[in-house]
Design an enzyme around this catalytic site. Structure first.
Site, PDB file in Angstrom:
ATOM      1  N   GLU A  85      -8.479  13.572  17.572  1.00  0.00           N
ATOM      2  CA  GLU A  85      -8.329  13.631  16.111  1.00  0.00           C
ATOM      3  C   GLU A  85      -7.118  12.797  15.706  1.00  0.00           C
ATOM      4  O   GLU A  85      -6.141  12.728  16.439  1.00  0.00           O
ATOM      5  CB  GLU A  85      -8.064  15.084  15.650  1.00  0.00           C
TER       6      GLU A  85
ATOM      7  N   LYS B 203      -3.612  12.220  14.051  1.00  0.00           N
ATOM      8  CA  LYS B 203      -2.510  13.134  13.758  1.00  0.00           C
ATOM      9  C   LYS B 203      -1.955  12.773  12.381  1.00  0.00           C
ATOM     10  O   LYS B 203      -1.302  11.753  12.206  1.00  0.00           O
ATOM     11  CB  LYS B 203      -1.426  12.987  14.833  1.00  0.00           C
TER      12      LYS B 203
ATOM     13  N   ASP C 211       0.288  12.621   9.209  1.00  0.00           N
ATOM     14  CA  ASP C 211       1.734  12.720   9.038  1.00  0.00           C
ATOM     15  C   ASP C 211       2.032  13.455   7.737  1.00  0.00           C
ATOM     16  O   ASP C 211       2.287  12.854   6.695  1.00  0.00           O
ATOM     17  CB  ASP C 211       2.334  11.308   9.009  1.00  0.00           C
TER      18      ASP C 211
ATOM     19  N   TYR D 168      -7.510  21.625  10.831  1.00  0.00           N
ATOM     20  CA  TYR D 168      -7.816  21.200  12.195  1.00  0.00           C
ATOM     21  C   TYR D 168      -7.648  22.270  13.260  1.00  0.00           C
ATOM     22  O   TYR D 168      -7.919  22.027  14.416  1.00  0.00           O
ATOM     23  CB  TYR D 168      -6.974  19.988  12.580  1.00  0.00           C
TER      24      TYR D 168
ATOM     25  N   LYS E   7       1.540   9.441  20.694  1.00  0.00           N
ATOM     26  CA  LYS E   7       2.286   8.904  19.560  1.00  0.00           C
ATOM     27  C   LYS E   7       2.052   7.411  19.386  1.00  0.00           C
ATOM     28  O   LYS E   7       1.927   6.678  20.360  1.00  0.00           O
ATOM     29  CB  LYS E   7       3.788   9.150  19.766  1.00  0.00           C
TER      30      LYS E   7
ATOM     31  N   CYS F 105      23.131 -13.547 -13.962  1.00  0.00           N
ATOM     32  CA  CYS F 105      21.975 -13.904 -13.139  1.00  0.00           C
ATOM     33  C   CYS F 105      22.376 -14.950 -12.101  1.00  0.00           C
ATOM     34  O   CYS F 105      22.960 -15.971 -12.460  1.00  0.00           O
ATOM     35  CB  CYS F 105      20.855 -14.446 -14.021  1.00  0.00           C
TER      36      CYS F 105
ATOM     37  N   CYS G   7      20.432 -18.398 -13.211  1.00  0.00           N
ATOM     38  CA  CYS G   7      20.677 -19.146 -14.451  1.00  0.00           C
ATOM     39  C   CYS G   7      22.004 -18.777 -15.107  1.00  0.00           C
ATOM     40  O   CYS G   7      22.352 -19.318 -16.153  1.00  0.00           O
ATOM     41  CB  CYS G   7      19.533 -18.929 -15.432  1.00  0.00           C
TER      42      CYS G   7
ATOM     43  N   CYS H 296      17.548  -9.989 -16.155  1.00  0.00           N
ATOM     44  CA  CYS H 296      18.107 -11.242 -16.651  1.00  0.00           C
ATOM     45  C   CYS H 296      17.536 -11.454 -18.039  1.00  0.00           C
ATOM     46  O   CYS H 296      16.338 -11.362 -18.252  1.00  0.00           O
ATOM     47  CB  CYS H 296      17.715 -12.404 -15.727  1.00  0.00           C
TER      48      CYS H 296
ATOM     49  N   CYS I  26      14.712 -18.435 -17.802  1.00  0.00           N
ATOM     50  CA  CYS I  26      15.326 -18.410 -16.472  1.00  0.00           C
ATOM     51  C   CYS I  26      14.358 -19.037 -15.453  1.00  0.00           C
ATOM     52  O   CYS I  26      13.206 -18.632 -15.358  1.00  0.00           O
ATOM     53  CB  CYS I  26      15.633 -16.971 -16.088  1.00  0.00           C
TER      54      CYS I  26
END
Ligand SMILES: [Zn+2]
Length: 675
Positions: free
Chosen positions: A112, A114, A116, A226, A314, A408, A411, A426, A431
């Protein structure tokens, strides 16, 4: 009285069935309006006859009074942890140990994914959900019953679909949040100036451990089940039999489960899942193998705290530690400033990572991140890698705090933080960084798909002053291109050709290509379906925009702002004058998803006319009728709907609002049958 009781029971069953279809079978059968109508009707009955209100009622999913703290629950059977296999060698060792440990030659393993997420236990007495808890230390966990009740894929009452109901049933599973839902949740957090979650697991855990279950109810939590705790009254001879029983009771089970008989099959499964890991809707961090036969499980028994009959293989880590060398303020196409960490390159799950996003100043401050810090970096799928946290223990004193500059870097215009949002911007709409970004976006695959116009060329064209906006692209001459550094005859011609090809496009592509803030491909489609011409969209009022399903106030405002800017209007006119034309998206027979269906519209429609509605359903193969009968498939209810709506309700037909109708058309998703 019995009549009332039966009515309440019928409503509950209808709602539970709709939930089951939606969450377990992924096949919704009624519209949200209809669902809400049923739920409201049930609430009314329960209010009038409170003695019939039970804890398994679907009305109880909205959350209840906040708690001061969670109480603890002792698990009847401990939730064991699993041994880990870090590589194929350790998976083979596990297989060899099983083979040696069993008297029989043959055995099977169930593999199956796993998930998380956060492990929980759900307890049912005589088929009713009575309590639920976190895994905790495996012996005791936190009682989070109120929160679990809000998760709509957890049955509050077991179904008895050709299966017996145990007097006591404990089911274990993993609560998780989908990757897409996680991104949306974090976007909302960022917009609200709140802390974002590092990953979907943290978001799921944080949502489940809310003392206020009304907050949990708003979080998009889901579950895969599960494993079995106590079960009184029903026995299983294999783990697979148990997994097959779960959906019959109404529990979601992961669809990727397989049987393995050899170490090679185990490795193949492991490799297959690791390869598709990024494409799944949810995070997985490995594979679990369990001996299938329950009697063989019992024979193998436990080590001190882990079963001998199961192991977790894993996957490669998605997190690594590295150092921030520099932080750069990157200017996006809307002028938004995103601080980007330049990292000492590090390999994460086989991919070299050298940049990670730091989102905004608030996130930097919250995580207390300095230039020179050692940090944990996380990568997941296509998402831009991000900095999870700093490791202050590794500081030497040479680290430097970071503030987004007030000028910025491209520019030199002012950078200002809007009071209402967490982003700095900005302020110069000319720009070069913004211009470059917007042109790159325009040319990208999902927008105008201009082959051969990559980042380098865009920068070159802007820096040489050959283009200042997206429309200028279509006025480039081959001779001008040839003057560019390293531009040959052939590439120049290719670019001119792909620019010409890109002129034949769809309205939705052009809309998303324009780079209107908050408008992506999906909304482009929604707007295309609604307006069918760019002129109509440009002239639409805020109210008209706001009424469209899927277009909220923010989106409506940003469309309005965009087209009120004279410069943008000129660009659009120049684009159209350059010869951009729209293919009307052709409808193939496969797309006629409403084939053979009959619609009745009643009441006043507000965002579209009756005629437009009629055209929409006919386009997809359905027809409209003027009166409601048993043969009517869908009844769309506008404002001040009268007797037809009443009749539809009596006949228990599929009822939907105008909004839902448009959503159904736009998403091409059908509500297949009534309950
Ligand atoms: Zn700038």
């Amino acid at each position: 009285m019995d009549k009332i009781k039966n009515k309440i029971l019928k409503l509950k069953n209808q709602i539970n069935q709709a939930n089951h279809q939606y969450y377990i079978l992924d096949n919704p059968i009624i519209s949200d309006t209809q669902y809400d109508l049923l739920l409201r009707e049930l609430q009314e009955y329960e209010k009038t006859y409170p003695k019939y209100l039970t804890s398994d009622s679907p009305t109880q999913r909205v959350g209840s009074t906040p708690l001061k703290k969670f109480s603890t629950t002792t698990h009847r059977i401990p939730l064991l942890s699993l041994d880990n296999a870090m590589n194929t060698g350790e998976i083979r060792d596990f297989y060899a140990r099983i083979k040696k440990g069993l008297p029989e030659e043959s055995f099977e393993l169930i593999a199956e994914p796993k998930i998380d997420g956060l492990a929980v236990e759900l307890v049912y007495e005589n088929g009713i959900f009575v309590s639920g808890s976190t895994r905790g230390d495996g012996i005791t966990g936190e009682n989070i019953t109120q929160n679990l009740r809000t998760i709509r894929s957890i049955p509050l009452k077991l179904r008895d679909d050709k299966i017996q109901i145990p007097s006591l049933l404990e089911v274990r599973g993993e609560v998780y949040i989908n990757k897409k839902d996680f991104e949306k949740l974090n976007d909302r957090q960022l917009d609200a100036g709140k802390q974002i979650f590092a990953n979907p697991r943290n978001a799921a855990a944080g949502s489940l451990r809310q003392l206020n279950s009304k907050i949990t109810a708003k979080r998009p939590l889901k579950i895969f089940c599960y494993s079995l705790g106590t079960c009184t009254g029903v026995t299983f001879s294999t783990h697979l039999d148990f997994l097959k029983a779960l959906p019959k009771w109404g529990f979601p089970v992961n669809p990727l489960i397989e049987t393995c008989r050899t170490p090679e099959q185990m490795e193949n499964y492991h490799n297959k899942l690791e390869a598709i890991r990024d494409d799944l809707d949810y995070d997985i961090d490995g594979v679990v193998y369990k001996v299938n036969s329950i009697s063989q499980q019992k024979f193998l028994g436990l080590k001190s705290r882990t079963p001998r009959w199961a192991i977790a293989g894993k996957f490669k880590a998605q997190q690594e530690i590295t150092q921030i060398l520099e932080i750069e303020a990157s200017i996006g196409r809307t002028g938004a400033v995103t601080p980007v960490a330049h990292l000492k390159p590090v390999s994460i799950g086989g991919v070299t990572v050298s940049n990670a996003t730091l989102h905004n100043q608030d996130e930097i401050d919250r995580k207390d991140i300095h230039i020179g810090d050692w940090v944990i970096i996380q990568r997941a799928g296509d998402v831009i890698p991000q900095v999870v946290k700093a490791i202050p223990e590794r500081r030497t004193g040479n680290e430097i705090a970071y503030k987004i500059p007030n000028r910025c870097p491209i520019c030199n215009s002012q950078v200002i933080r809007d009071e209402k949002e967490a982003k700095h911007r900005c302020q110069n709409i000319n720009c070069p960084a913004q211009i470059k970004g917007s042109i790159q976006h325009f040319a990208s695959k999902n927008c105008m798909d201009i082959d051969g116009l990559g980042q380098k060329l865009v920068y070159q064209l802007v820096d040489e002053g050959l283009i200042n906006n997206v429309a200028d692209l279509y006025y480039l001459h081959k001779d001008t291109l040839l003057k560019l550094d390293r531009m040959g005859e052939k590439s120049a011609q290719n670019l001119i050709d792909s620019l010409n090809i890109s002129k034949k496009t769809s309205l939705s592509r052009l809309i998303s290509a324009l780079g209107i803030p908050n408008i992506g491909r999906h909304l482009g489609k929604v707007l295309e379906n609604h307006f069918e011409s760019l002129d109509k969209l440009m002239e639409a009022s805020f109210e008209q925009l706001n009424e469209i399903d899927g277009v909220g106030q923010i989106v409506a405002q940003s469309i309005k702002n965009f087209f009120s800017d004279e410069k943008n209007r000129l660009t659009v006119i120049k684009l159209l004058e350059a010869g951009i034309t729209f293919k009307t998206s052709e409808i193939s027979n496969d797309d006629k998803f409403l084939n053979g269906k009959t619609f009745v519209f009643t009441g006043t429609l507000t965002s579209i006319t009756r005629n437009e509605a009629k055209e929409m359903v006919e386009k997809y193969g359905a027809r409209t009728a003027s009166s409601v009968s048993k043969k009517t498939n869908y009844v769309v209810i506008g404002e001040n709907a009268g007797s037809k709506a009443e009749k539809a309700r009596k006949l228990e037909l599929n009822i939907m609002s105008e909004k839902e109708f448009i959503h159904m058309i736009n998403s091409r998703k059908i509500y297949s049958l009534k309950v």
